[in-house]
Design an enzyme around this catalytic site. Sequence first.
Site, PDB file in Angstrom:
ATOM      1  NE  ARG A  43      -2.939  -0.556   3.381  1.00  0.00           N
ATOM      2  CZ  ARG A  43      -3.880  -0.322   4.273  1.00  0.00           C
ATOM      3  NH1 ARG A  43      -5.147  -0.362   3.934  1.00  0.00           N
ATOM      4  NH2 ARG A  43      -3.559  -0.047   5.516  1.00  0.00           N
ATOM      5  CG  ASP A  44       3.652   4.466   1.307  1.00  0.00           C
ATOM      6  OD1 ASP A  44       3.302   5.192   0.345  1.00  0.00           O
ATOM      7  OD2 ASP A  44       4.346   4.878   2.245  1.00  0.00           O
ATOM      8  CB  ILE A  45       5.082   0.165  -3.801  1.00  0.00           C
ATOM      9  CG1 ILE A  45       4.704  -1.096  -3.032  1.00  0.00           C
ATOM     10  CG2 ILE A  45       6.342  -0.073  -4.641  1.00  0.00           C
ATOM     11  CD1 ILE A  45       4.209  -2.226  -3.923  1.00  0.00           C
TER      12      ILE A  45
END
Length: 189
Positions: A43-45
């Site tokens: 969810r935060d690449i």
Amino acid sequence: LVRGLKITDYCDQHNLPTRERLNLFIQVCQAIQHAHQKGIIHRDIKPSNVLVTVNDGVPVPKVIDFGIAKATQGELTDKTVYTQFQQFIGTPAYMSPEQASNFDLLTTASDIYTVGLIWFEMLCGVNYKMQPPGTKITEFRSDLSASIIAILEEMLIENPKKRLWGGNQLMARLEDLDVVEKQKKDPGP
């Protein structure tokens, strides 16, 4: 603490050719595939969460910061810290459309979109989401193979149901591409 350069900075500072960028990207995708197989959506690449270190002269990307990751199955879902309803999490410049719209049912396809954003930036030097709608990779790189362009376009489809859906599917496509790209370089007898 993981030391290294953001993957985009590493590629640019070392002036890596497309083939070496593809090799790094495949390793990143293997890490994402592993997380997906374990039932985890990152969810935060973003480039600053994919650091490249050099081990024995070989660049190795490391995916870091699973701080807002979400478990999708098994016992992990019982231990997942829930975010508040409609809480904004992640980095806007690297969010999938469904994550940016607070879509509650994120799937692994969301990570595939964000990995696609990184690959676009690795290849073109710009953030895809900061470009006008409808921007094509060929506007930045006319030298890329049709296979690379097709996979990247599949990763960046707005509708998650039509996008490559997860690490396994993406790796299968990349393995096919890797074989094709190697054959182009060394067609054999």
